[in-house]
Design a protein around this motif. Structure first.
Motif: not given
Length: 248
Positions: A21-34
């Motif tokens: 779950p931490r990986a999914w949250g990390y990648f979601a945060l990376l996608a959300a910024a741009p």
């Protein structure tokens, strides 16, 4: 990521990376910024066009479009780094090891292909341990294990156990035959040690110890010899040999 199958005698050490779950949250945060920056730039374009005309719609959102591009590039690099760290691992077995430092292809070697191990550790002002493990190979090349791996001091001890167990029979044969043992710029034999072609018999040496990242050789007379551990090959096994094996 699914762990590769292991035998009961194998150990796998994975690099530190977000998983589950931490990986999914990390990648979601990376996608959300741009995406957020691009969405705001699009809204600003529509707002400026409806209130001020096409010229304002062209110029006003440009800094936010640029910000979205920069964030997208940074997010892509961070996502690739996280993906590579998830693939990075060290598999250790009884006869050898396989090292995968993604995106490089894996390297499989026997323990006897490694002639030395060098450790460099330091602690930051915040108490975090930093360092690197350098494996010196028989062909003259080196492999570096850095902070991507957790608990580097513990990993170094595991590697040393494998390497020393593989090297001890050859070292004992050389010692029994009266041949010198090579530790880089320092060699030892039954008569004494040699540093940079300068010989010191055992009776002239008072003490040998590690101190502050250096090997200190205190003599019965004169200034001590201070050698950087970076210039030595396997300083740990050198001290162990002098304090234990050489007494047999």
């Amino acid at each position: 990521m699914t762990s590769p199958p292991t035998s009961p005698t194998e150990t796998i050490v994975f690099a530190t990376a977000p998983r589950g779950p931490r990986a999914w949250g990390y990648f979601a945060l990376l996608a959300a910024a741009p995406v957020a920056a691009a969405a705001y730039a699009a809204w600003l374009s529509i707002y400026a066009y409806t209130h001020y005309g096409p010229v304002a719609a062209w110029y006003r959102p440009r800094p936010y479009w640029l910000l979205a591009i920069v964030l997208a590039a940074v997010s892509l690099l961070l996502a690739l780094q996280a993906r590579w760290r998830r693939q990075t691992h060290l598999r250790m077995g009884p006869t050898g090891f396989t090292l995968r430092l993604a995106p490089r292809p894996p390297v499989s070697l026997l323990w006897r292909d490694v002639v030395g191990i060098e450790t460099r550790f330091s602690r930051s002002i915040f108490g975090h341990m930093h360092g690197v493990i350098v494996l010196h190979l028989r062909d003259g090349s080196r492999l570096r294990l850095d902070g991507r791996f957790p608990n580097l001091p513990g990993l170094a001890r595991r590697l040393q156990r494998h390497l020393y167990a593989d090297q001890l029979p050859a070292l004992r044969r050389r010692w029994a035959a009266g041949q010198p043992l090579d530790f880089g710029i320092l060699q030892i034999d039954r008569h004494g040690l040699t540093v940079r072609q300068r010989a010191f018999p055992w009776h002239s040496i008072a003490r040998i110890e590690m101190r502050g990242g250096r090997l200190v050789i205190e003599l019965n007379s004169g200034k001590p010899l201070i050698l950087s551990l970076r210039r030595l090959r396997n300083p740990d096994i050198l001290l162990w040999w002098l304090h234990d094996e050489a007494k047999r």
